[in-house]
Scaffold this active site. Sequence first.
Site, PDB file in Angstrom:
ATOM      1  N   TRP A 108       0.835  -1.203   0.000  1.00 13.04           N
ATOM      2  CA  TRP A 108       0.000   0.000   0.000  1.00 13.04           C
ATOM      3  C   TRP A 108       0.872   1.257   0.000  1.00 13.04           C
ATOM      4  O   TRP A 108       0.545   2.256  -0.644  1.00 13.04           O
ATOM      5  CB  TRP A 108      -0.902   0.013   1.235  1.00 13.04           C
ATOM      6  CG  TRP A 108      -1.716   1.261   1.368  1.00 13.04           C
ATOM      7  CD1 TRP A 108      -2.945   1.525   0.829  1.00 13.04           C
ATOM      8  CD2 TRP A 108      -1.369   2.453   2.101  1.00 13.04           C
ATOM      9  NE1 TRP A 108      -3.363   2.782   1.175  1.00 13.04           N
ATOM     10  CE2 TRP A 108      -2.428   3.375   1.954  1.00 13.04           C
ATOM     11  CE3 TRP A 108      -0.257   2.817   2.866  1.00 13.04           C
ATOM     12  CZ2 TRP A 108      -2.401   4.637   2.551  1.00 13.04           C
ATOM     13  CZ3 TRP A 108      -0.228   4.076   3.452  1.00 13.04           C
ATOM     14  CH2 TRP A 108      -1.298   4.962   3.288  1.00 13.04           C
ATOM     15  N   HIS A 109       2.005   1.208   0.714  1.00 19.41           N
ATOM     16  CA  HIS A 109       2.866   2.381   0.797  1.00 19.41           C
ATOM     17  C   HIS A 109       3.561   2.695  -0.520  1.00 19.41           C
ATOM     18  O   HIS A 109       3.908   3.855  -0.773  1.00 19.41           O
ATOM     19  CB  HIS A 109       3.921   2.184   1.895  1.00 19.41           C
ATOM     20  CG  HIS A 109       3.399   2.434   3.269  1.00 19.41           C
ATOM     21  ND1 HIS A 109       2.745   1.467   4.006  1.00 19.41           N
ATOM     22  CD2 HIS A 109       3.418   3.543   4.051  1.00 19.41           C
ATOM     23  CE1 HIS A 109       2.396   1.971   5.183  1.00 19.41           C
ATOM     24  NE2 HIS A 109       2.788   3.228   5.233  1.00 19.41           N
ATOM     25  N   GLY A 110       3.809   1.695  -1.346  1.00 15.28           N
ATOM     26  CA  GLY A 110       4.492   1.979  -2.598  1.00 15.28           C
ATOM     27  C   GLY A 110       4.559   0.762  -3.491  1.00 15.28           C
ATOM     28  O   GLY A 110       4.619  -0.382  -3.002  1.00 15.28           O
TER      29      GLY A 110
END
Length: 491
Positions: free
Chosen positions: A326-328
């Site tokens: 989700w972060h990257g």
Amino acid sequence: MLFNSYEFLFAFLPVVLGVFMLLSLRGWWRLSGCWLGAASVFFYGYWVPEYVLLLLSSIAMNYLAGRVISNYVQAGQGRSARKVMIAGVAINLLLLGYYKYANFFADAIRSLSGLPLPGIDVVLPIGISFFTFTQIAFLVDCQEGKVKESDPVYYLLFVTYFPHLIAGPVLHHAEMMPQFARRETYRWIPENIVAGVAFFLLGLFKKVVLADGIQPYVGPVFDHGPSPDLVTAWGAALAYTLQLYFDFSGYSDMAVGLSRLFNVRLPFNFNSPYKANNISEFWRRWHMTLSRFLRDYLYIRLGGNRKGPVMRYMNLLVTMVLGGLWHGAGWTFVVWGGLHGLYLIVNHAWQAIFSSAGRAPSTAANGLSRLVTFIAVVVAWVFFRATTFSDAVRVLSGMAGLFEIVIPEPTEEGMRQFVITLVLLAVAWMAPNSQEVVARWIEARRGTGAPALADMAAARWSFVGAALVMVLLLAVINGTRGASEFIYFNF
């Protein structure tokens, strides 16, 4: 439009807040809400005008889907409600997957298959992860009959509300939409103004002075630099650990403060995570609303701890890997999430063994646990920061002393970095956090007795004057470097 930019500080915020208060004081509450919603859409469009239509289409689709789901639930047609919910969640995930992960998956397929697949030129819309997760939770709660509010203006505000839209917190409809519907939200409340300004100033100071102050010591080592020695590698890793801490903490404080100016309370998203005694506590303190979302809408849905310890550990690992993704869209984020999943597994297994012994940990054991947790977090942050897997391995190899173990010659710049690192570590480990500072200050003000009305007004105006001077000073410092983005804007 950055929170720390001149156009935000001296144009957007004063105009939006001034018109909001003017409309509210005249009793035009509905119009005040519409104004705040329109200003929030403008704020987003100032960043990426080409994606305003995407944002508004997402809001319209999810709002209508939520209404259909709620109607099915009220009519006792649970199966139909579930089908619409699944379809809505799938559409949200497909949009998020296309814009955020199309390039990542295309590159992965190209690498594994060796096929000369064409590149995909997709630009990531700012904030798409946050407004997508927010609305997925809304649809799931509609299907479970938990949604009671249906006003389209307040739903628009819930999704687009500018203090949170770009980098969180991840909001829940039940904690936001009722606030927008309350008449007391549309009032002049001096205590909220004072608290909001205090939070905003603390956050602005963290960003402009602390985070941006240590940032120059990160890039030269992480960004394809030479193989670092032991001291240099640890210096860069700690510099990024502190940069990210004060950057995200600063944004979280500024978001809370901005929202308080409008008499709306955002959930706290940051609570001194480097004071955590174990990795579970770290995730209860770092990006608290994302942790809540991952727990409620992923970990528990996978089965949580209801199917025995082995499945519990698998659910933890899957949850954290997806949280990392989700972060990257990159393998470094997958590894970062996987590391935290493994940390949580080890922590839960250790606590199960320790609790069965029936002994409470000593002060020394708690101190050692906090240090081990911090070092584990620092190691994982290397993957979070590195742009490539090879860069992460290079920095970690330096931290392990595989290149060179030397004490570098003392230089003025090196001593400056050493002092800044020590000071910021002391602040992160020992100083009270922003919510503690503001709460103590407000309580101290209340405990001084009840001054005359004129004295109270004079005190408030004195505070506002001092705050404006501080904003100007921090804005000048920020302007000399150029307003830098918050790190979480990239997610």
